[in-house]
Design an enzyme around this catalytic site. Structure first.
Site, short mmCIF file in Angstrom:
data_model
loop_
_atom_site.label_atom_id
_atom_site.label_comp_id
_atom_site.label_asym_id
_atom_site.label_seq_id
_atom_site.Cartn_x
_atom_site.Cartn_y
_atom_site.Cartn_z
N GLU A 227 0.89 -1.17 0.00
CA GLU A 227 0.00 0.00 0.00
C GLU A 227 0.91 1.21 0.00
O GLU A 227 1.55 1.53 1.00
CB GLU A 227 -0.93 -0.02 1.22
CG GLU A 227 -2.06 0.99 1.12
CD GLU A 227 -1.76 2.31 1.79
OE1 GLU A 227 -1.33 3.24 1.06
OE2 GLU A 227 -1.94 2.42 3.00
N CYS A 261 -1.91 8.95 3.11
CA CYS A 261 -1.90 8.49 1.72
C CYS A 261 -3.24 8.75 1.04
O CYS A 261 -3.30 9.02 -0.16
CB CYS A 261 -1.57 7.00 1.66
SG CYS A 261 0.08 6.58 2.23
#
Length: 465
Positions: A227, A261
């Site tokens: 990720e 993020c």
């Protein structure tokens, strides 16, 4: 590991790294523990996870204080993060049994055929500092419960968080060795991944870190989940509720002091509502309180490290030099610690950092587009594909636009967020694989086909013969 308080810039304390011998012993312990842990009944593993949720809730202020002290997260957000960790424990404590239940196929009348889900072994988690508890628990909750054991290599600026998480599992009653923290620098990660005692690796971090981990894991044929970064578009169409979009957009850009993020980073606004949105967006950001992260009224705390703040400002400066206009903020704050104010850039040119790179801090790039088609084109004009948000009064339109945006998840009339019930992850250079939900649970299990029949059963020819 030298810890520094990002709110003041002053040193906290130094924590010794683990030696090579200590890492080797931890890997041995992981293997010995896995041999027994994999055979523990799923109900018992679920109960231990439920215990971990209780430990988190009972000690949430203590754990929140650790996060705020080490990486500067506003204390209210730190408390919420601990509560969310308890939620993911609750989720898998309730659902892991059904998610790992054998899948009966029944392909032939004379045989039993099914798929079973068996643990792989020791899973190394290379985790970032920005959500120092949540990122770890969204890995640990499913994968310890599936019968794997965990090894945590946390970011070097949050070692106290890493040790505190290890203590959560100890207090919850987990056997020694089911979850261990490795206090090592990034230079040693490759050797740990390559070690035969490690079965798989998951990383949340930068694109560069992901490429490095994937390369090492690939050479050693280890399963990975990555990720990585995001440059999430926040698309405001001409029929959107502008006031709500601006209010939520300000929160979406500044969550975790902008260090997320999945924070909205590129605001792509239809020209029909551009001026109205920009005005209200600026008003919402100006109303936010930047300050002491230990104060419950603080909305935005410091950036986690001095170097991160300096890198952020370099991106802003380079974008302005390329032609972007500063509508708000744009300079580090004149105070102790690593504070950067909410910043808004408009007229952002192609090729500038604010258009091309992930901006990891409270800096928003706002783009004006002529129509829906251009909004989609700009949204997809990135090598990243983590999340996206679309704002419109027409839900069918929102879903249609969402299908055309290249991202791992799209939220219509809501900010992007992770949820234990939903799979989470990206595409393109934002990584691969999924965390959370059943999809995340199954990333680190052997999906084994089992065919069972009597030795004197009907031995029909297979299709391959």
């Amino acid at each position: 590991m030298q810890r520094v308080n990002p709110a003041t810039g002053e040193p906290l304390s130094t924590i010794d790294e683990h030696s090579d011998d200590e890492v080797d012993a931890a890997l041995d312990t992981a293997m010995d523990t896995f041999a027994e842990w994999r055979n523990v009944a799923i109900r018992e593993r679920q109960q231990l996870l439920s215990n971990a949720a209780d430990v988190l809730r009972e000690n949430k202020q203590e754990y929140a204080d650790v996060m705020t002290r080490e990486m500067g997260k506003p204390i209210a957000a730190s408390v919420s993060e601990v509560e969310k960790c308890a939620w993911v424990c609750d989720y898998y404590a309730e659902h892991a049994g059904e998610q790992l239940q054998d899948k009966v196929i029944g392909s032939e009348p004379h045989a039993q055929s099914k798929v079973t889900y068996e643990p792989l072994g020791a899973v190394l988690a290379v985790m970032p500092w920005n959500f120092p508890f949540w990122q770890v628990f969204r890995f640990a909750a499913p994968h310890l419960t599936s019968g794997n054991v965990g090894l945590l290599k946390h970011a070097s600026n949050v070692p106290e968080c890493a040790l505190a998480i290890e203590d959560v599992f100890r207090k919850a009653g987990y056997p020694e060795g089911v979850f261990q923290t490795l206090l090592v620098g990034s230079a040693k990660v490759g050797d740990v991944i390559a070690d035969d005692r490690v079965a798989a690796v998951t990383l949340t971090g930068s694109e560069a870190a992901g490429r490095s981990v994937a390369e090492t894991a690939g050479k050693n044929l280890k399963k990975t989940v990555l990720e990585l970064g995001g440059s999430d578009p926040f698309v405001v169409l001409d029929d959107a509720d502008v006031a709500t979009a601006a209010k939520v957009g300000a929160r979406a850009r500044t969550i975790n002091s902008g260090q997320s993020c999945i924070a909205a980073k590129r605001f792509i606004v239809h020209e029909a509502v551009y001026d109205e949105f920009l005005s209200q967006f600026l008003t919402e950001l100006e109303a936010l309180t930047v300050g002491d992260p230990t104060d419950k009224e603080t909305d935005i705390g410091p950036q986690a490290r001095k170097g991160l703040m300096e890198d952020l400002h370099e991106q802003v400066t380079a974008s302005v030099e390329a032609g972007a206009i500063v509508e708000l903020g744009g300079e580090p704050m004149d105070r102790d610690g690593y504070y950067y104010p909410p910043t808004v850039l408009t007229d952002v040119p192609d090729g500038s950092p604010a258009a091309e790179e992930e901006i990891f801090g409270p800096v928003a790039s706002v783009f004006k587009v002529a129509d829906e088609a251009e909004a989609i084109r700009v949204a997809n004009d990135t090598n990243l594909g983590l999340g996206a948000s679309v704002w419109t009064a027409d839900l069918a339109r929102g879903e249609r636009v969402g299908h055309r945006i290249e991202a791992g998840c799209v939220f219509v009339n809501e900010l992007v967020k992770s949820d234990p019930r939903l799979p989470f992850g990206g595409i393109k250079d934002s990584g691969y694989g999924r965390e959370l939900a059943r999809e995340g649970m199954l990333e680190f299990v052997n999906q084994k086909t089992m065919w069972i029949q009597d030795a004197d059963g009907d031995a029909e020819l297979s299709l391959s013969e």
